[in-house]
Design a protein around this motif. Structure first.
Motif, mmCIF file in Angstrom:
data_model
loop_
_atom_site.group_PDB
_atom_site.id
_atom_site.type_symbol
_atom_site.label_atom_id
_atom_site.label_comp_id
_atom_site.label_asym_id
_atom_site.label_seq_id
_atom_site.Cartn_x
_atom_site.Cartn_y
_atom_site.Cartn_z
ATOM 1 N N LEU A 107 0.698 -1.248 -0.170
ATOM 2 C CA LEU A 107 -0.008 -0.075 -0.203
ATOM 3 C C LEU A 107 1.101 1.329 0.035
ATOM 4 O O LEU A 107 2.113 1.224 0.566
ATOM 5 C CB LEU A 107 -0.856 0.002 1.269
ATOM 6 N N GLU A 111 -1.663 5.767 2.833
ATOM 7 C CA GLU A 111 -3.054 4.894 3.120
ATOM 8 C C GLU A 111 -2.833 3.703 4.123
ATOM 9 O O GLU A 111 -3.669 3.677 4.728
ATOM 10 C CB GLU A 111 -3.214 4.308 1.533
ATOM 11 N N CYS A 115 -5.234 3.463 7.555
ATOM 12 C CA CYS A 115 -5.849 2.001 8.095
ATOM 13 C C CYS A 115 -5.484 1.900 9.461
ATOM 14 O O CYS A 115 -5.887 1.462 10.124
ATOM 15 C CB CYS A 115 -5.437 0.974 6.920
ATOM 16 N N LEU A 116 -3.840 1.973 9.460
ATOM 17 C CA LEU A 116 -3.349 1.752 11.005
ATOM 18 C C LEU A 116 -4.015 2.611 12.063
ATOM 19 O O LEU A 116 -3.951 2.064 13.119
ATOM 20 C CB LEU A 116 -1.790 1.515 10.962
ATOM 21 N N ARG A 118 -6.897 3.736 12.050
ATOM 22 C CA ARG A 118 -8.264 3.329 12.491
ATOM 23 C C ARG A 118 -7.786 2.163 13.331
ATOM 24 O O ARG A 118 -8.689 1.947 14.531
ATOM 25 C CB ARG A 118 -8.862 2.812 11.450
ATOM 26 N N ARG A 119 -6.963 1.313 13.150
ATOM 27 C CA ARG A 119 -6.776 0.137 13.993
ATOM 28 C C ARG A 119 -6.467 0.611 15.291
ATOM 29 O O ARG A 119 -6.942 0.216 16.608
ATOM 30 C CB ARG A 119 -5.594 -0.766 13.377
#
Lengths: 179, 179
Positions: A107, A111, A115-116, A118-119
């Motif tokens: 990725l 991006e 994502c991370l 959000r994790r």
DNA sequence: TTTTCCATGTAACTCGTTACATGATTTC
DNA sequence: GAAATCATGTAACGAGTTACATGGAAAA
């Protein structure tokens, strides 16, 4: 056999019916066990057939009849055996989330970072929730302690991953500026 | 879908056959995934039927024929989707070993300590084994880093539990002396 | 009056493992 | 000559979840 151990351990202190057991587990141990109602009933049935516990039908007023389970000596013996086996063994945890990390470089860094993050938000929320769990009696508190310790450790590690990606984004930005 | 993600991610870099995939996973990622041969073959079949990859029969000399899998654009799209979902979600780990800890006080402290010391020995061995894993290329190294961080954190915590039991054994001994 | 709670269960399904079958080839 | 490696699969099983069925009582 861990779920059996759990049910045996709870019934050992106090006889209970299936609904009650499931409720207790869902309210107090939801963080570490996820036992469904059907599974609880099924396991209780099977352990009763194995002679580990005896059922007693009981009814209070007009409420639905309950099956109250009571440990037998064989059940106590099984508990002792399962408990020692559980305590003596280290069951390595499997992190499904690691599979994604293995392909992080597939990725664009920005991006991947999104994502991370959000994790991370979910993890932080879990940690906060764990901090708010009230004290448990006796050694059941260890379960909560472990959860907190683990989540804190996970957050620490995830932050290291995110930091690393962030620096790689920055150096990428510099290259863009220079070119 | 994590196993699918894993297979897709590996095939993305290089076309491979089932045996090869299973071998790679078992040798390089055994610490975090435990994918059996049958499962790998089954998943590959299903993903091929879904149009995520195409099979090519190939044979070298007298060796058994191989089914080599190659990602299609649909497979790449699935990979991207699964990867983002995996990275963005925090999958909370479940520790079966915690169930025993919840009933630690059902055992005489000395015996509880013995059991936990055996658990500790396994954990320490796992940590040492993790320390000896060679470096992986690119972001696959994160998986190893995570494993090491997690095992170290687990050991730290387990030592705290053991220390606590040890002091409770000692205070128990003192009571015996005094009486 | 509809929803929720109490209390139990069954049937179907998913996911994954185990055990087994095949058959040639290379290694011990 | 026996065992392990290469390479693929099938069938049976097990653990656990989901969805559903039941039926009265209390709460909204």
């Amino acid at each position: 056999m861990d779920r059996e151990l759990l049910l045996l351990g709870l019934l050992r202190r106090q006889e209970m019916h299936g609904y009650q057991l499931h409720e207790f587990i869902n309210q107090n141990l939801a963080s570490c066990v996820n036992l469904k109602k059907s599974t609880a009933y099924f396991l209780l049935d099977r352990m009763a057939e194995a002679g580990w516990m005896v059922e007693t039908e009981s009814q209070e007023g007009n409420r639905p009849p309950r099956r109250v389970y009571q440990l037998t000596p064989a059940g106590e013996a099984a508990f002792q055996r399962l408990l020692r086996a559980n305590l003596a063994a280290h069951e390595p945890a499997r992190f499904a989330g690691d599979i994604g990390l293995a392909f992080l470089d597939a990725l664009p860094p920005a991006e991947a970072r999104d994502c991370l993050l959000r994790r991370r938000a979910q993890l932080a929320a879990d940690l906060e929730a764990a901090a708010r769990i009230p004290e448990h009696a006796g050694s059941m508190q260890w379960v909560i302690d472990h959860l907190r310790h683990h989540l804190a450790s996970e957050l620490e590690w995830l932050d290291r991953v995110i930091a690393q990606i962030t620096t790689s984004i920055e150096s990428h930005d510099h290259e863009e500026e220079e070119s």
